[in-house]
Design an enzyme around this catalytic site. Structure first.
Site, PDB file in Angstrom:
ATOM      1  N   THR A 142      18.749  25.210 -21.245  1.00  0.00           N
ATOM      2  CA  THR A 142      17.657  24.739 -22.115  1.00  0.00           C
ATOM      3  C   THR A 142      17.637  23.224 -22.274  1.00  0.00           C
ATOM      4  O   THR A 142      16.947  22.707 -23.150  1.00  0.00           O
ATOM      5  CB  THR A 142      17.759  25.382 -23.523  1.00  0.00           C
ATOM      6  OG1 THR A 142      19.007  24.978 -24.123  1.00  0.00           O
ATOM      7  CG2 THR A 142      17.660  26.889 -23.477  1.00  0.00           C
ATOM      8  N   TRP A 143      18.404  22.516 -21.435  1.00  0.00           N
ATOM      9  CA  TRP A 143      18.374  21.058 -21.556  1.00  0.00           C
ATOM     10  C   TRP A 143      16.970  20.567 -21.215  1.00  0.00           C
ATOM     11  O   TRP A 143      16.400  20.985 -20.192  1.00  0.00           O
ATOM     12  CB  TRP A 143      19.406  20.416 -20.627  1.00  0.00           C
ATOM     13  CG  TRP A 143      19.387  18.924 -20.756  1.00  0.00           C
ATOM     14  CD1 TRP A 143      20.010  18.174 -21.718  1.00  0.00           C
ATOM     15  CD2 TRP A 143      18.682  18.010 -19.910  1.00  0.00           C
ATOM     16  NE1 TRP A 143      19.737  16.856 -21.513  1.00  0.00           N
ATOM     17  CE2 TRP A 143      18.924  16.713 -20.417  1.00  0.00           C
ATOM     18  CE3 TRP A 143      17.874  18.152 -18.788  1.00  0.00           C
ATOM     19  CZ2 TRP A 143      18.392  15.573 -19.830  1.00  0.00           C
ATOM     20  CZ3 TRP A 143      17.340  17.004 -18.204  1.00  0.00           C
ATOM     21  CH2 TRP A 143      17.607  15.737 -18.724  1.00  0.00           C
ATOM     22  N   ASP A 163      22.053  29.194 -22.606  1.00  0.00           N
ATOM     23  CA  ASP A 163      22.876  28.027 -22.910  1.00  0.00           C
ATOM     24  C   ASP A 163      22.058  26.968 -23.629  1.00  0.00           C
ATOM     25  O   ASP A 163      20.986  26.572 -23.183  1.00  0.00           O
ATOM     26  CB  ASP A 163      23.410  27.421 -21.600  1.00  0.00           C
ATOM     27  CG  ASP A 163      24.241  26.182 -21.875  1.00  0.00           C
ATOM     28  OD1 ASP A 163      25.394  26.345 -22.332  1.00  0.00           O
ATOM     29  OD2 ASP A 163      23.745  25.049 -21.672  1.00  0.00           O
ATOM     30  N   TYR A 168      20.691  18.996 -27.503  1.00  0.00           N
ATOM     31  CA  TYR A 168      19.437  19.115 -26.765  1.00  0.00           C
ATOM     32  C   TYR A 168      18.242  18.995 -27.708  1.00  0.00           C
ATOM     33  O   TYR A 168      18.096  19.781 -28.651  1.00  0.00           O
ATOM     34  CB  TYR A 168      19.370  20.448 -25.991  1.00  0.00           C
ATOM     35  CG  TYR A 168      20.470  20.631 -24.962  1.00  0.00           C
ATOM     36  CD1 TYR A 168      21.277  19.568 -24.551  1.00  0.00           C
ATOM     37  CD2 TYR A 168      20.720  21.864 -24.387  1.00  0.00           C
ATOM     38  CE1 TYR A 168      22.289  19.740 -23.613  1.00  0.00           C
ATOM     39  CE2 TYR A 168      21.724  22.045 -23.441  1.00  0.00           C
ATOM     40  CZ  TYR A 168      22.510  20.969 -23.072  1.00  0.00           C
ATOM     41  OH  TYR A 168      23.507  21.137 -22.148  1.00  0.00           O
ATOM     42  N   GLN A 215      32.487  24.791 -18.686  1.00  0.00           N
ATOM     43  CA  GLN A 215      31.133  24.618 -18.143  1.00  0.00           C
ATOM     44  C   GLN A 215      31.069  23.228 -17.507  1.00  0.00           C
ATOM     45  O   GLN A 215      31.247  22.220 -18.191  1.00  0.00           O
ATOM     46  CB  GLN A 215      30.101  24.742 -19.263  1.00  0.00           C
ATOM     47  CG  GLN A 215      28.673  24.658 -18.745  1.00  0.00           C
ATOM     48  CD  GLN A 215      27.625  24.678 -19.846  1.00  0.00           C
ATOM     49  OE1 GLN A 215      26.964  23.683 -20.115  1.00  0.00           O
ATOM     50  NE2 GLN A 215      27.472  25.817 -20.495  1.00  0.00           N
ATOM     51  N   TYR A 270      26.765  24.252 -14.421  1.00  0.00           N
ATOM     52  CA  TYR A 270      25.494  23.701 -14.915  1.00  0.00           C
ATOM     53  C   TYR A 270      24.812  22.882 -13.825  1.00  0.00           C
ATOM     54  O   TYR A 270      25.456  22.512 -12.843  1.00  0.00           O
ATOM     55  CB  TYR A 270      25.659  22.951 -16.234  1.00  0.00           C
ATOM     56  CG  TYR A 270      26.314  21.585 -16.261  1.00  0.00           C
ATOM     57  CD1 TYR A 270      25.691  20.458 -15.718  1.00  0.00           C
ATOM     58  CD2 TYR A 270      27.524  21.400 -16.909  1.00  0.00           C
ATOM     59  CE1 TYR A 270      26.270  19.198 -15.802  1.00  0.00           C
ATOM     60  CE2 TYR A 270      28.111  20.142 -16.994  1.00  0.00           C
ATOM     61  CZ  TYR A 270      27.476  19.040 -16.439  1.00  0.00           C
ATOM     62  OH  TYR A 270      28.042  17.801 -16.523  1.00  0.00           O
ATOM     63  N   ARG A 284      19.285  19.646 -10.873  1.00  0.00           N
ATOM     64  CA  ARG A 284      18.104  19.176 -11.616  1.00  0.00           C
ATOM     65  C   ARG A 284      16.832  19.218 -10.767  1.00  0.00           C
ATOM     66  O   ARG A 284      15.942  18.405 -10.924  1.00  0.00           O
ATOM     67  CB  ARG A 284      18.336  17.776 -12.177  1.00  0.00           C
ATOM     68  CG  ARG A 284      19.530  17.729 -13.103  1.00  0.00           C
ATOM     69  CD  ARG A 284      19.339  16.846 -14.289  1.00  0.00           C
ATOM     70  NE  ARG A 284      20.041  17.380 -15.434  1.00  0.00           N
ATOM     71  CZ  ARG A 284      20.623  16.642 -16.373  1.00  0.00           C
ATOM     72  NH1 ARG A 284      20.566  15.338 -16.324  1.00  0.00           N
ATOM     73  NH2 ARG A 284      21.222  17.220 -17.397  1.00  0.00           N
TER      74      ARG A 284
HETATM   75  P1  NAP Z   1      19.080  22.612 -13.079  1.00  0.00           P
HETATM   76  O1  NAP Z   1      19.070  23.918 -13.747  1.00  0.00           O
HETATM   77  O2  NAP Z   1      19.893  22.425 -11.847  1.00  0.00           O
HETATM   78  O3  NAP Z   1      17.612  22.153 -12.693  1.00  0.00           O
HETATM   79  C1  NAP Z   1      16.538  22.239 -13.584  1.00  0.00           C
HETATM   80  C2  NAP Z   1      15.314  21.703 -12.835  1.00  0.00           C
HETATM   81  O4  NAP Z   1      15.111  22.535 -11.682  1.00  0.00           O
HETATM   82  C3  NAP Z   1      14.064  21.745 -13.656  1.00  0.00           C
HETATM   83  O5  NAP Z   1      13.304  20.611 -13.322  1.00  0.00           O
HETATM   84  C4  NAP Z   1      13.378  23.017 -13.173  1.00  0.00           C
HETATM   85  O6  NAP Z   1      11.966  22.913 -13.228  1.00  0.00           O
HETATM   86  C5  NAP Z   1      13.808  23.059 -11.734  1.00  0.00           C
HETATM   87  N1  NAP Z   1      13.821  24.434 -11.254  1.00  0.00           N
HETATM   88  C6  NAP Z   1      14.434  25.512 -11.798  1.00  0.00           C
HETATM   89  N2  NAP Z   1      14.196  26.619 -11.078  1.00  0.00           N
HETATM   90  C7  NAP Z   1      13.407  26.213 -10.054  1.00  0.00           C
HETATM   91  C8  NAP Z   1      12.806  26.899  -8.991  1.00  0.00           C
HETATM   92  N3  NAP Z   1      12.981  28.224  -8.819  1.00  0.00           N
HETATM   93  N4  NAP Z   1      12.047  26.197  -8.102  1.00  0.00           N
HETATM   94  C9  NAP Z   1      11.873  24.882  -8.258  1.00  0.00           C
HETATM   95  N5  NAP Z   1      12.410  24.160  -9.258  1.00  0.00           N
HETATM   96  C10 NAP Z   1      13.169  24.834 -10.154  1.00  0.00           C
HETATM   97  O7  NAP Z   1      19.520  21.437 -14.065  1.00  0.00           O
HETATM   98  P2  NAP Z   1      19.900  21.323 -15.602  1.00  0.00           P
HETATM   99  O8  NAP Z   1      18.786  21.678 -16.495  1.00  0.00           O
HETATM  100  O9  NAP Z   1      20.519  19.981 -15.750  1.00  0.00           O
HETATM  101  O10 NAP Z   1      21.111  22.375 -15.761  1.00  0.00           O
HETATM  102  C11 NAP Z   1      20.932  23.689 -16.227  1.00  0.00           C
HETATM  103  C12 NAP Z   1      21.444  23.839 -17.649  1.00  0.00           C
HETATM  104  O11 NAP Z   1      22.828  23.521 -17.716  1.00  0.00           O
HETATM  105  C13 NAP Z   1      20.827  22.860 -18.645  1.00  0.00           C
HETATM  106  O12 NAP Z   1      19.493  23.198 -18.955  1.00  0.00           O
HETATM  107  C14 NAP Z   1      21.806  22.949 -19.780  1.00  0.00           C
HETATM  108  O13 NAP Z   1      21.610  24.145 -20.520  1.00  0.00           O
HETATM  109  C15 NAP Z   1      23.127  22.990 -19.008  1.00  0.00           C
HETATM  110  N6  NAP Z   1      23.736  21.653 -18.833  1.00  0.00           N
HETATM  111  C16 NAP Z   1      24.947  21.429 -19.419  1.00  0.00           C
HETATM  112  C17 NAP Z   1      25.532  20.163 -19.324  1.00  0.00           C
HETATM  113  C18 NAP Z   1      26.854  19.912 -19.988  1.00  0.00           C
HETATM  114  O14 NAP Z   1      27.267  18.747 -20.094  1.00  0.00           O
HETATM  115  N7  NAP Z   1      27.541  20.949 -20.418  1.00  0.00           N
HETATM  116  C19 NAP Z   1      24.919  19.121 -18.604  1.00  0.00           C
HETATM  117  C20 NAP Z   1      23.695  19.424 -17.990  1.00  0.00           C
HETATM  118  C21 NAP Z   1      23.126  20.678 -18.101  1.00  0.00           C
HETATM  119  P3  NAP Z   1      11.116  23.562 -14.422  1.00  0.00           P
HETATM  120  O15 NAP Z   1      11.818  23.196 -15.696  1.00  0.00           O
HETATM  121  O16 NAP Z   1       9.781  22.931 -14.241  1.00  0.00           O
HETATM  122  O17 NAP Z   1      11.083  25.050 -14.217  1.00  0.00           O
END
Ligand code: NAP
Length: 277
Positions: free
Chosen positions: A19-20, A48, A53, A163, A191, A196
């Site tokens: 949900t970031w 998550d 966030y 994570q 994650y 991204r």
């Molecule tokens: P991610 O999940 O690797 O990528 C998210 C991006 O990918 C968004 O722009 C999304 O677009 C796109 N996307 C998702 N599915 C897709 C698909 N099927 N086709 C094309 N594009 C797609 O990156 P993230 O948000 O950084 O990481 C996931 C989660 O991990 C976060 O949301 C958060 O909850 C957690 N996180 C934790 C930390 C930590 O320090 N613990 C750090 C970073 C992230 P749309 O949104 O337009 O669908």
């Protein structure tokens, strides 16, 4: 839904929802909520979030998504390191519970290793678990050296996950951390599994996707989930991406795919610090 076991024995889905970046723009909220609801319907019940966030708005969005179906989801949230004193952790947890409109967080993580001593944080997490405010706790962005320190702290061996950033472009975790987690018996929660969104543009990933009549995001997710003991939490804020991501569970990459991916995204040859976002 495939599952992975926590050290305590409970099983969680290998694929969840991040949900970031959600909860920031009111104009996007309806789509974000629809995506989370659809994900839950399709089995992505591991959700998550974090107090950080959208300054708590992501937790409020999650509250709307889980309303009326609390027992069917596994909610992960995180305390900021700056809040992670013994009393600060407990206050942060109380605030998160209020925003999430629930009486318990299923897995509560220290968001990253800060300057504060781990002992106070672990003491608070242990107390919160005892009180029922959280069901499990873990850490995030902890490298092997941090985990080694964690187990020297009283109660530190109770951590249930780490994570970390793990995807094709960021493979540092494979060298030492992943084997360490396996020895510990705890899953690594990946994650940013599609980096991204960057991996969907990669030529090799696109080529492999076309070969399997799949999409690049599915290839990136199937690659992360090829390992036992790993779960992933992609963020998707449009429903079509959620549908696509769930289908990644049906994709099996073959030896030729792995060879191409290893050439394009080489595994680390020596230990190097974890990257983090
Ligand atoms: P991610 O999940 O690797 O990528 C998210 C991006 O990918 C968004 O722009 C999304 O677009 C796109 N996307 C998702 N599915 C897709 C698909 N099927 N086709 C094309 N594009 C797609 O990156 P993230 O948000 O950084 O990481 C996931 C989660 O991990 C976060 O949301 C958060 O909850 C957690 N996180 C934790 C930390 C930590 O320090 N613990 C750090 C970073 C992230 P749309 O949104 O337009 O669908």
């Amino acid at each position: 839904m495939r599952t992975v076991g926590l050290p305590s024995g409970e099983r969680i889905p290998v694929l969840g929802q991040g949900t970031w970046g959600m909860g920031e723009d009111p104009a996007e909220r309806a789509d974000e909520l629809r995506s989370l609801l659809l994900g839950i319907d399709l089995g992505l019940t591991l959700i998550d979030t974090a107090e950080m966030y959208a300054d708590g708005n992501a937790e409020e969005l999650v509250a709307d998504a889980i309303a009326g179906r609390r027992d069917g989801v596994f909610v992960v949230s995180k305390v900021l390191p700056a809040n992670a004193t013994r009393t600060g952790t407990k206050k942060a947890c109380t605030r998160s519970l209020k925003r999430l409109r629930t009486d318990r967080i299923d897995l509560y993580l220290l968001h990253w290793r800060g300057q504060l001593p781990l002992a106070g944080t672990v003491e608070a997490l242990t107390e919160l678990k005892h009180e029922g405010a959280i069901r499990h706790w873990g850490v995030s962005n902890f490298d092997v050296v941090d985990l080694a320190e964690l187990i020297t702290v009283t109660g530190g061996g109770e951590a249930e996950t780490d994570q970390v950033l793990y995807n094709l472009s960021h493979r540092q975790a494979e060298h030492e951390l992943l084997p360490w987690c396996r020895d510990w018996g705890m899953p690594l929660m990946a994650y940013s599994p599609v980096d991204r969104g960057a991996l969907v543009q990669n030529d090799i990933v696109v080529e492999i996707a076309e070969k399997h009549d799949a999409t690049p995001a599915q290839v990136a997710l199937a690659w992360v989930l090829r390992n036992d003991g790993v779960c992933a939490i992609p963020k998707a804020s449009i429903p079509e991406h959620v549908r696509e991501n769930v289908r990644a569970l049906d994709l099996r990459l073959d030896n030729e795919d792995h060879k191409l991916l290893d050439e394009a995204f080489p595994a680390p040859r020596s230990p190097s610090p974890l990257d983090l976002y």
